[in-house]
Design a protein around this motif. Structure first.
Motif, PDB file in Angstrom:
ATOM      1  N   ASP A 275       0.857  -1.184   0.000  1.00  0.00           N
ATOM      2  CA  ASP A 275       0.000   0.000   0.000  1.00  0.00           C
ATOM      3  C   ASP A 275       0.893   1.234   0.000  1.00  0.00           C
ATOM      4  N   LEU A 276       0.870   2.004  -1.095  1.00  0.00           N
ATOM      5  CA  LEU A 276       1.763   3.149  -1.227  1.00  0.00           C
ATOM      6  C   LEU A 276       1.438   4.245  -0.218  1.00  0.00           C
ATOM      7  N   SER A 277       0.169   4.488   0.055  1.00  0.00           N
ATOM      8  CA  SER A 277      -0.177   5.538   1.015  1.00  0.00           C
ATOM      9  C   SER A 277       0.299   5.164   2.420  1.00  0.00           C
ATOM     10  N   TYR A 278       0.175   3.899   2.775  1.00  0.00           N
ATOM     11  CA  TYR A 278       0.680   3.439   4.079  1.00  0.00           C
ATOM     12  C   TYR A 278       2.198   3.592   4.146  1.00  0.00           C
ATOM     13  N   PHE A 279       2.870   3.227   3.060  1.00  0.00           N
ATOM     14  CA  PHE A 279       4.324   3.397   3.008  1.00  0.00           C
ATOM     15  C   PHE A 279       4.714   4.858   3.218  1.00  0.00           C
ATOM     16  N   ASN A 280       4.019   5.778   2.513  1.00  0.00           N
ATOM     17  CA  ASN A 280       4.356   7.195   2.637  1.00  0.00           C
ATOM     18  C   ASN A 280       4.152   7.709   4.062  1.00  0.00           C
ATOM     19  N   ARG A 281       3.055   7.293   4.710  1.00  0.00           N
ATOM     20  CA  ARG A 281       2.799   7.731   6.085  1.00  0.00           C
ATOM     21  C   ARG A 281       3.887   7.231   7.029  1.00  0.00           C
ATOM     22  N   CYS A 282       4.208   5.952   6.921  1.00  0.00           N
ATOM     23  CA  CYS A 282       5.232   5.368   7.812  1.00  0.00           C
ATOM     24  C   CYS A 282       6.599   5.992   7.551  1.00  0.00           C
ATOM     25  N   PHE A 283       6.904   6.225   6.286  1.00  0.00           N
ATOM     26  CA  PHE A 283       8.204   6.792   5.927  1.00  0.00           C
ATOM     27  C   PHE A 283       8.345   8.195   6.498  1.00  0.00           C
ATOM     28  N   ARG A 284       7.302   9.042   6.343  1.00  0.00           N
ATOM     29  CA  ARG A 284       7.365  10.406   6.872  1.00  0.00           C
ATOM     30  C   ARG A 284       7.496  10.392   8.385  1.00  0.00           C
ATOM     31  N   ARG A 285       6.785   9.488   9.033  1.00  0.00           N
ATOM     32  CA  ARG A 285       6.859   9.402  10.489  1.00  0.00           C
ATOM     33  C   ARG A 285       8.253   8.975  10.940  1.00  0.00           C
ATOM     34  N   ARG A 286       8.873   8.083  10.185  1.00  0.00           N
ATOM     35  CA  ARG A 286      10.193   7.572  10.575  1.00  0.00           C
ATOM     36  C   ARG A 286      11.313   8.565  10.267  1.00  0.00           C
ATOM     37  N   TYR A 287      11.275   9.217   9.101  1.00  0.00           N
ATOM     38  CA  TYR A 287      12.403  10.035   8.657  1.00  0.00           C
ATOM     39  C   TYR A 287      12.091  11.533   8.612  1.00  0.00           C
ATOM     40  N   ALA A 288      10.882  11.921   9.015  1.00  0.00           N
ATOM     41  CA  ALA A 288      10.484  13.339   9.012  1.00  0.00           C
ATOM     42  C   ALA A 288      10.695  13.966   7.638  1.00  0.00           C
ATOM     43  N   ALA A 289      10.466  13.203   6.602  1.00  0.00           N
ATOM     44  CA  ALA A 289      10.600  13.670   5.218  1.00  0.00           C
ATOM     45  C   ALA A 289       9.878  12.686   4.323  1.00  0.00           C
ATOM     46  N   THR A 290       9.459  13.155   3.142  1.00  0.00           N
ATOM     47  CA  THR A 290       8.814  12.255   2.197  1.00  0.00           C
ATOM     48  C   THR A 290       9.872  11.453   1.455  1.00  0.00           C
ATOM     49  N   PRO A 291       9.495  10.343   0.842  1.00  0.00           N
ATOM     50  CA  PRO A 291      10.456   9.596   0.029  1.00  0.00           C
ATOM     51  C   PRO A 291      11.079  10.446  -1.068  1.00  0.00           C
ATOM     52  N   SER A 292      10.273  11.299  -1.708  1.00  0.00           N
ATOM     53  CA  SER A 292      10.801  12.166  -2.764  1.00  0.00           C
ATOM     54  C   SER A 292      11.807  13.160  -2.212  1.00  0.00           C
ATOM     55  N   ASP A 293      11.545  13.682  -1.004  1.00  0.00           N
ATOM     56  CA  ASP A 293      12.490  14.612  -0.381  1.00  0.00           C
ATOM     57  C   ASP A 293      13.841  13.934  -0.118  1.00  0.00           C
ATOM     58  N   VAL A 294      13.774  12.712   0.350  1.00  0.00           N
ATOM     59  CA  VAL A 294      15.009  11.978   0.638  1.00  0.00           C
ATOM     60  C   VAL A 294      15.795  11.745  -0.642  1.00  0.00           C
ATOM     61  N   ARG A 295      15.110  11.391  -1.710  1.00  0.00           N
ATOM     62  CA  ARG A 295      15.795  11.166  -2.988  1.00  0.00           C
ATOM     63  C   ARG A 295      16.409  12.472  -3.502  1.00  0.00           C
ATOM     64  N   GLU A 296      15.671  13.571  -3.453  1.00  0.00           N
ATOM     65  CA  GLU A 296      16.188  14.845  -3.949  1.00  0.00           C
ATOM     66  C   GLU A 296      17.391  15.305  -3.130  1.00  0.00           C
ATOM     67  N   ASP A 297      17.347  15.076  -1.820  1.00  0.00           N
ATOM     68  CA  ASP A 297      18.494  15.429  -0.971  1.00  0.00           C
ATOM     69  C   ASP A 297      19.723  14.622  -1.375  1.00  0.00           C
ATOM     70  N   ALA A 298      19.531  13.335  -1.671  1.00  0.00           N
ATOM     71  CA  ALA A 298      20.651  12.495  -2.099  1.00  0.00           C
ATOM     72  C   ALA A 298      21.208  12.991  -3.430  1.00  0.00           C
ATOM     73  N   LYS A 299      20.340  13.419  -4.336  1.00  0.00           N
ATOM     74  CA  LYS A 299      20.798  13.938  -5.624  1.00  0.00           C
ATOM     75  C   LYS A 299      21.591  15.226  -5.451  1.00  0.00           C
ATOM     76  N   ARG A 300      21.103  16.116  -4.571  1.00  0.00           N
ATOM     77  CA  ARG A 300      21.820  17.385  -4.343  1.00  0.00           C
ATOM     78  C   ARG A 300      23.210  17.122  -3.771  1.00  0.00           C
ATOM     79  N   ARG A 301      23.288  16.220  -2.849  1.00  0.00           N
ATOM     80  CA  ARG A 301      24.586  15.925  -2.229  1.00  0.00           C
ATOM     81  C   ARG A 301      25.569  15.346  -3.240  1.00  0.00           C
ATOM     82  N   ARG A 302      25.057  14.671  -4.256  1.00  0.00           N
ATOM     83  CA  ARG A 302      25.912  14.095  -5.282  1.00  0.00           C
ATOM     84  C   ARG A 302      26.111  15.043  -6.450  1.00  0.00           C
ATOM     85  N   GLY A 303      25.446  16.201  -6.408  1.00  0.00           N
ATOM     86  CA  GLY A 303      25.588  17.176  -7.459  1.00  0.00           C
ATOM     87  C   GLY A 303      24.917  16.778  -8.746  1.00  0.00           C
ATOM     88  N   GLU A 304      23.825  16.044  -8.640  1.00  0.00           N
ATOM     89  CA  GLU A 304      23.132  15.572  -9.855  1.00  0.00           C
ATOM     90  C   GLU A 304      21.822  16.334 -10.044  1.00  0.00           C
TER      91      GLU A 304
END
Length: 304
Positions: A275-304
């Motif tokens: 369930d994608l909505s359940y995944f998104n809720r649990c992920f935000r609760r665990r990491y205080a960020a959305t999955p997309s935010d985490v990916r974009e942060d990783a891209k910025r750190r790598r300069g991509e």
């Protein structure tokens, strides 16, 4: 170099090849308090501990699990055949000969004599006599050692001492300890190894969306109640541990540049979420960020 460096100064053996096949040796060593761990593979050879070498060797027992190949071990006038699944306990301060063929693979524990001798029911019966039938403790020991070989350096002295104690406990059970020693070992070392095995099982099967304590218990040959009780004693319920591991896997994949082009839903599915909505809720609760935010942060750190 293998003879002079490894043979004479590390393993304390005279090494002679058995044939003209190309030489091969791959051994990983790890030191723990009062205990050494070696694992690897070697080309066909004879490993002989002479009286001269034995006189200067550490006062150890060597407990070996053969994971591949065949061979023989001779000590105290006994000769035993070893093959995949065999184990043998030998004295590290008495002459012995071990021959390895067919690309022998092994896991060996070098344990100080004082660490296990008081806890064995019959030392003479245990030495140079393999455990012919796989035992529960032996299977756990193999799995526990495999986890250690893949792990990074143990972080604290307390953790290293704890692991050494657990390994000793498992050897005592496998080699036929006294009733009191076996009882203590099962309460301490066997429980720790069981917990490692359960966690490793869960990690291997995170993509299985119907993963349950019942399925893990069936694979491990124990009861679902025991699975749950071990995880609860470690600080989490079964469902909490599975969720944390799935979220950690998804987080890892999202930050891995090799997966930047994959949809978030695909990664969630691979981590075991249906369930994608359940995944998104649990992920935000665990990491205080959305999955997309985490990916974009990783891209910025790598300069991509």
């Amino acid at each position: 170099m293998w003879r002079e460096v490894y043979g004479h100064t590390v393993a304390r053996f005279e090494i002679e090849p058995l044939n003209d096949a190309p030489f091969h040796a791959e051994v990983t060593l790890r030191g723990l308090p009062g205990l050494g761990v070696a694992c690897g593979s070697r080309s066909d050879a004879s490993y002989r501990m002479t009286r001269k070498i034995a006189a200067g060797a550490p006062d150890n027992f060597l407990f070996s699990i053969v994971t591949g190949g065949v061979g023989t071990v001779s000590q105290f006038g006994r000769e035993v055949t070893i093959g995949a699944g065999s184990t043998v306990l030998v004295s590290g301060t008495d002459p012995s000969v071990c021959t390895i063929r067919n690309g022998g693979r092994f896991l060996t524990l070098a344990m100080s004599r004082e660490r296990i001798r008081p806890h064995l029911a019959d030392l003479d019966a245990a030495l140079a006599r393999p455990l012919m039938e796989p035992t529960d403790a032996l299977q756990l020991l193999s799995g526990y050692l495999a986890v250690l070989q893949d792990a990074s350096t143990l972080s604290t002295e307390q953790l290293a001492q704890s692991v050494a104690t657990h390994l000793t406990d498992l050897v005592i059970v496998a080699a036929g300890g006294t009733p009191d020693a076996v009882a203590r070992a099962r309460e301490r070392g066997v429980r720790a190894a069981r917990l490692h095995a359960i966690k490793a099982d869960i990690a291997r099967n995170l993509a299985q969306r119907d993963l349950s304590a019942e399925l893990v218990a069936a694979r491990q040959g124990i009861s679902p109640r025991y699975v749950r009780s071990l995880l609860e004693a470690d600080g989490s319920s079964f469902s909490e541990f599975v969720l944390a591991q799935r979220l950690a896997l998804a987080h890892q994949l999202l930050r891995d540049r090799r997966h930047f082009d994959r949809a978030v839903g695909e990664i969630a599915f691979e981590a075991g979420f249906g369930d994608l909505s359940y995944f998104n809720r649990c992920f935000r609760r665990r990491y205080a960020a959305t999955p997309s935010d985490v990916r974009e942060d990783a891209k910025r750190r790598r300069g991509e």
